[in-house]
Design a protein around this motif. Sequence first.
Motif, PDB file in Angstrom:
ATOM      1  N   ILE A 176       0.621  15.423   8.571  1.00 34.50           N
ATOM      2  CA  ILE A 176       0.234  16.274   7.444  1.00 34.50           C
ATOM      3  C   ILE A 176      -1.230  16.031   7.101  1.00 34.50           C
ATOM      4  O   ILE A 176      -2.002  16.969   6.904  1.00 34.50           O
ATOM      5  N   ASP A 177      -1.626  14.760   7.056  1.00 32.11           N
ATOM      6  CA  ASP A 177      -3.012  14.417   6.752  1.00 32.11           C
ATOM      7  C   ASP A 177      -3.958  14.972   7.822  1.00 32.11           C
ATOM      8  O   ASP A 177      -4.984  15.560   7.493  1.00 32.11           O
ATOM      9  N   LEU A 178      -3.599  14.815   9.082  1.00 32.39           N
ATOM     10  CA  LEU A 178      -4.418  15.345  10.169  1.00 32.39           C
ATOM     11  C   LEU A 178      -4.557  16.860  10.043  1.00 32.39           C
ATOM     12  O   LEU A 178      -5.653  17.413  10.207  1.00 32.39           O
ATOM     13  N   GLY A 179      -3.464  17.528   9.723  1.00 32.47           N
ATOM     14  CA  GLY A 179      -3.502  18.976   9.540  1.00 32.47           C
ATOM     15  C   GLY A 179      -4.459  19.392   8.429  1.00 32.47           C
ATOM     16  O   GLY A 179      -5.161  20.389   8.544  1.00 32.47           O
ATOM     17  N   LYS A 180      -4.503  18.599   7.361  1.00 34.93           N
ATOM     18  CA  LYS A 180      -5.428  18.911   6.268  1.00 34.93           C
ATOM     19  C   LYS A 180      -6.876  18.789   6.731  1.00 34.93           C
ATOM     20  O   LYS A 180      -7.721  19.600   6.356  1.00 34.93           O
ATOM     21  N   TRP A 181      -7.170  17.788   7.546  1.00 35.53           N
ATOM     22  CA  TRP A 181      -8.536  17.653   8.079  1.00 35.53           C
ATOM     23  C   TRP A 181      -8.853  18.821   9.007  1.00 35.53           C
ATOM     24  O   TRP A 181      -9.944  19.388   8.967  1.00 35.53           O
ATOM     25  N   MET A 182      -7.901  19.187   9.861  1.00 34.27           N
ATOM     26  CA  MET A 182      -8.136  20.235  10.861  1.00 34.27           C
ATOM     27  C   MET A 182      -8.324  21.615  10.223  1.00 34.27           C
ATOM     28  O   MET A 182      -9.040  22.448  10.773  1.00 34.27           O
ATOM     29  N   THR A 183      -7.678  21.861   9.096  1.00 34.29           N
ATOM     30  CA  THR A 183      -7.797  23.173   8.458  1.00 34.29           C
ATOM     31  C   THR A 183      -8.931  23.235   7.446  1.00 34.29           C
ATOM     32  O   THR A 183      -9.185  24.290   6.868  1.00 34.29           O
ATOM     33  N   GLY A 184      -9.590  22.106   7.225  1.00 33.37           N
ATOM     34  CA  GLY A 184     -10.707  22.087   6.295  1.00 33.37           C
ATOM     35  C   GLY A 184     -10.308  21.829   4.853  1.00 33.37           C
ATOM     36  O   GLY A 184     -11.119  21.969   3.946  1.00 33.37           O
ATOM     37  N   ALA A 185      -9.041  21.458   4.632  1.00 34.11           N
ATOM     38  CA  ALA A 185      -8.601  21.150   3.273  1.00 34.11           C
ATOM     39  C   ALA A 185      -9.342  19.919   2.741  1.00 34.11           C
ATOM     40  O   ALA A 185      -9.542  19.791   1.541  1.00 34.11           O
ATOM     41  N   TYR A 186      -9.698  19.029   3.642  1.00 29.52           N
ATOM     42  CA  TYR A 186     -10.527  17.881   3.292  1.00 29.52           C
ATOM     43  C   TYR A 186     -11.926  18.169   3.829  1.00 29.52           C
ATOM     44  O   TYR A 186     -12.080  18.789   4.872  1.00 29.52           O
ATOM     45  N   ALA A 187     -12.921  17.676   3.151  1.00 30.46           N
ATOM     46  CA  ALA A 187     -14.290  17.823   3.637  1.00 30.46           C
ATOM     47  C   ALA A 187     -15.115  16.645   3.155  1.00 30.46           C
ATOM     48  O   ALA A 187     -14.929  16.160   2.037  1.00 30.46           O
ATOM     49  N   VAL A 188     -16.011  16.210   4.003  1.00 33.48           N
ATOM     50  CA  VAL A 188     -16.931  15.144   3.644  1.00 33.48           C
ATOM     51  C   VAL A 188     -18.223  15.818   3.195  1.00 33.48           C
ATOM     52  O   VAL A 188     -18.813  16.597   3.942  1.00 33.48           O
ATOM     53  N   PRO A 189     -18.660  15.564   1.973  1.00 31.44           N
ATOM     54  CA  PRO A 189     -19.872  16.223   1.491  1.00 31.44           C
ATOM     55  C   PRO A 189     -21.099  15.818   2.294  1.00 31.44           C
ATOM     56  O   PRO A 189     -21.200  14.690   2.779  1.00 31.44           O
ATOM     57  N   MET A 218       0.856  -1.177   0.000  1.00 36.46           N
ATOM     58  CA  MET A 218       0.000   0.000   0.000  1.00 36.46           C
ATOM     59  C   MET A 218       0.896   1.232   0.000  1.00 36.46           C
ATOM     60  O   MET A 218       1.856   1.313   0.748  1.00 36.46           O
ATOM     61  N   ALA A 219       0.549   2.193  -0.809  1.00 43.53           N
ATOM     62  CA  ALA A 219       1.315   3.435  -0.901  1.00 43.53           C
ATOM     63  C   ALA A 219       0.734   4.495   0.031  1.00 43.53           C
ATOM     64  O   ALA A 219      -0.478   4.607   0.195  1.00 43.53           O
ATOM     65  N   CYS A 220       1.606   5.275   0.623  1.00 43.45           N
ATOM     66  CA  CYS A 220       1.205   6.383   1.487  1.00 43.45           C
ATOM     67  C   CYS A 220       0.404   7.391   0.652  1.00 43.45           C
ATOM     68  O   CYS A 220       0.852   7.788  -0.428  1.00 43.45           O
ATOM     69  N   PRO A 221      -0.775   7.811   1.131  1.00 40.62           N
ATOM     70  CA  PRO A 221      -1.579   8.763   0.358  1.00 40.62           C
ATOM     71  C   PRO A 221      -0.979  10.171   0.289  1.00 40.62           C
ATOM     72  O   PRO A 221      -1.390  10.980  -0.531  1.00 40.62           O
ATOM     73  N   ILE A 222       0.020  10.451   1.111  1.00 45.56           N
ATOM     74  CA  ILE A 222       0.639  11.775   1.108  1.00 45.56           C
ATOM     75  C   ILE A 222       1.852  11.828   0.182  1.00 45.56           C
ATOM     76  O   ILE A 222       1.951  12.697  -0.672  1.00 45.56           O
ATOM     77  N   CYS A 223       2.774  10.862   0.329  1.00 47.82           N
ATOM     78  CA  CYS A 223       4.025  10.937  -0.439  1.00 47.82           C
ATOM     79  C   CYS A 223       4.252   9.760  -1.392  1.00 47.82           C
ATOM     80  O   CYS A 223       5.239   9.738  -2.102  1.00 47.82           O
ATOM     81  N   SER A 224       3.376   8.771  -1.345  1.00 49.32           N
ATOM     82  CA  SER A 224       3.425   7.584  -2.216  1.00 49.32           C
ATOM     83  C   SER A 224       4.515   6.575  -1.864  1.00 49.32           C
ATOM     84  O   SER A 224       4.712   5.617  -2.601  1.00 49.32           O
ATOM     85  N   LYS A 225       5.232   6.772  -0.756  1.00 45.09           N
ATOM     86  CA  LYS A 225       6.189   5.759  -0.301  1.00 45.09           C
ATOM     87  C   LYS A 225       5.407   4.573   0.248  1.00 45.09           C
ATOM     88  O   LYS A 225       4.213   4.659   0.499  1.00 45.09           O
ATOM     89  N   HIS A 226       6.118   3.468   0.496  1.00 39.81           N
ATOM     90  CA  HIS A 226       5.484   2.272   1.050  1.00 39.81           C
ATOM     91  C   HIS A 226       4.985   2.563   2.479  1.00 39.81           C
ATOM     92  O   HIS A 226       5.712   3.144   3.283  1.00 39.81           O
ATOM     93  N   ALA A 227       3.766   2.180   2.780  1.00 39.25           N
ATOM     94  CA  ALA A 227       3.181   2.424   4.109  1.00 39.25           C
ATOM     95  C   ALA A 227       3.878   1.590   5.172  1.00 39.25           C
ATOM     96  O   ALA A 227       4.211   0.427   4.945  1.00 39.25           O
ATOM     97  N   ALA A 228       4.092   2.179   6.323  1.00 41.31           N
ATOM     98  CA  ALA A 228       4.673   1.487   7.467  1.00 41.31           C
ATOM     99  C   ALA A 228       3.542   0.932   8.319  1.00 41.31           C
ATOM    100  O   ALA A 228       2.517   1.602   8.514  1.00 41.31           O
ATOM    101  N   GLU A 229       3.706  -0.272   8.819  1.00 41.24           N
ATOM    102  CA  GLU A 229       2.655  -0.911   9.616  1.00 41.24           C
ATOM    103  C   GLU A 229       2.225  -0.035  10.791  1.00 41.24           C
ATOM    104  O   GLU A 229       1.044   0.096  11.073  1.00 41.24           O
TER     105      GLU A 229
END
Length: 68
Positions: free
Chosen positions: A25-38, A1-12
């Motif tokens: 980084i992903d958490l920060g995107k959720w907290m700032t509203g960069a991601y949103a669930v419709p 599985m590739a990391c959704p942020i940088c595409s490197k191999h995911a660490a367990e």
Amino acid sequence: MACPICSKHAAEKYRPFCSKRCADIDLGKWMTGAYAVPSESEDDADELVQELDKAMRERAEDDASKLH
């Protein structure tokens, strides 16, 4: 599985991310509203405002009770 942020191999330990940095980084995107669930409902925003107001009042009451 590739990391959704940088595409490197995911660490367990941080799956689906490769590192704590990418997870943060992903958490920060959720907290700032960069991601949103419709939403399907226009009432969701009203409910959110009501819940935030309620939480703020409860916190203010807790803070006031700690002062006495």
